[in-house]
Design an enzyme around this catalytic site. Structure first.
Site, short mmCIF file in Angstrom:
data_model
loop_
_atom_site.label_atom_id
_atom_site.label_comp_id
_atom_site.label_asym_id
_atom_site.label_seq_id
_atom_site.Cartn_x
_atom_site.Cartn_y
_atom_site.Cartn_z
CB SER A 147 -2.68 4.57 -1.36
OG SER A 147 -2.03 3.67 -0.50
CE1 TYR A 160 -5.90 6.65 2.55
CE2 TYR A 160 -4.66 4.62 2.88
CZ TYR A 160 -4.76 5.90 2.36
OH TYR A 160 -3.71 6.45 1.65
#
Ligand code: NAP
Length: 278
Positions: A147, A160
């Site tokens: 990501s 995350y």
């Protein structure tokens, strides 16, 4: 040397989290490319629905295997399933991932552990298991889904963001190690994508949810698939994300941090752990 028993096996593309979201869109891309598929996720019904959809429109075999990748023995179960079905892993698509919003010190410890297990441990274990065979065969490869979050620290989604930095770093290093062997290792680095992912991590009142439009799963997957097949190591879908990645290289993180904290901080406090996945 590939043994005669290994030669009997037929190739398959394994997609973790292949039942929905980006994983499902990637499954459709690989099916379009003529590759047989093994989709992994926890929800059997969603797996079967997706497999039927793909089989109805593409002339490929689609197997499903229900498993929770956060459990320690999931890798062994996947290998046994492959052996029973006489397949070897040609492509491994490490897509399944989870996020966790909120202040790190107040997050549920079990949920942090699950994030670490899914986003990093399972991806690492599966890659380590299947890579030697790919190298022996001199083809196939691994596509990891990271990501843009992996390109900088993310206050209020700290674990995350850190997990995706691990995925990018690991992939770049492995891609170097396998250079010239015929095996491809790539990482897809999308910005926001329109899926249920952010709602599942209970991010609702954050500014990035209000302003981050996001690209479609089809667009992210198409660029991921074509980049992987073309031999690109780092695949960033969309011109805005590509410009963002360049900016993140130039702007010092110490200047970005207050902006990221403002962008990622919940305006309404998160409720404690809820069972909203199913
Ligand atoms: N959406 C975004 O904005 C975005 C942006 C950049 C990167 N990404 C990354 O892209 C990947 C896919 O995200 P997405 O948006 O497509 O997510 P999603 O829509 O929530 O789909 C997640 C998939 O992973 C499976 N999964 C979740 N936990 C699992 C577990 N413990 N074991 C096995 N399978 C599991 C889910 O199925 P079950 O629930 O049935 O297990 C589902 O198939 C993730 O790695 C995410 O970090 C997403």
């Amino acid at each position: 040397m590939i043994s005669s028993a290994q030669q009997q096996l037929t190739p398959i593309t394994i997609i973790t989290g292949g039942s929905e979201g980006i994983g499902k869109a990637l499954a459709l891309e690989f099916a379009q490319g003529g590759f047989d598929l093994l989709l992994l996720a926890r929800n059997q019904h969603r797996l079967e629905t997706t497999a039927s959809e793909i089989s109805a429109t593409h002339d490929v075999k689609v197997l499903t295997f229900k498993c929770d990748l956060t459990t320690q023995d999931s890798g062994r179960k996947i290998v046994t399933f492959l052996e029973l079905n006489q397949h070897y892993c040609q492509h491994l698509i490490n897509n399944a991932g989870t996020g966790l919003a909120g202040t790190f010190a107040k997050q549920d410890e079990g949920e942090i552990q699950q994030l670490v297990d899914l986003n990093m441990r399972a991806l690492t274990d599966l890659s380590r298991h299947f890579l030697p065979d790919m190298l022996e065969r001199g083809n196939g490869g691994i596509l990891n889904i990271a990501s843009m979050a992996g390109l900088l620290p993310g206050p209020y989604q700290a674990a995350y963001y850190a997990s995706k930095a691990y995925v990018i770093s690991l992939t770049k290093a492995l891609s170097w190690e396998v250079w010239g062997t015929g095996v491809q290792i790539s990482v897809l680095v999308p910005g926001p994508v329109k899926t249920k992912f952010h709602a599942r991590m209970r991010a609702r009142s954050e500014l990035y949810i209000k302003f981050g439009a996001g690209i479609s799963t089809q667009r992210a997957a198409r660029m991921g698939y074509s980049g992987f097949r073309c031999g690109k190591c780092l695949i960033i879908p969309g011109i805005l994300s590509q410009l963002g990645a360049v900016a993140l290289k130039i702007i010092p993180h110490v200047l970005l941090m207050p902006f990221m904290a403002w962008f990622l901080k919940a305006r309404i406090p998160h409720k404690p752990k809820s069972g909203d996945r199913f």
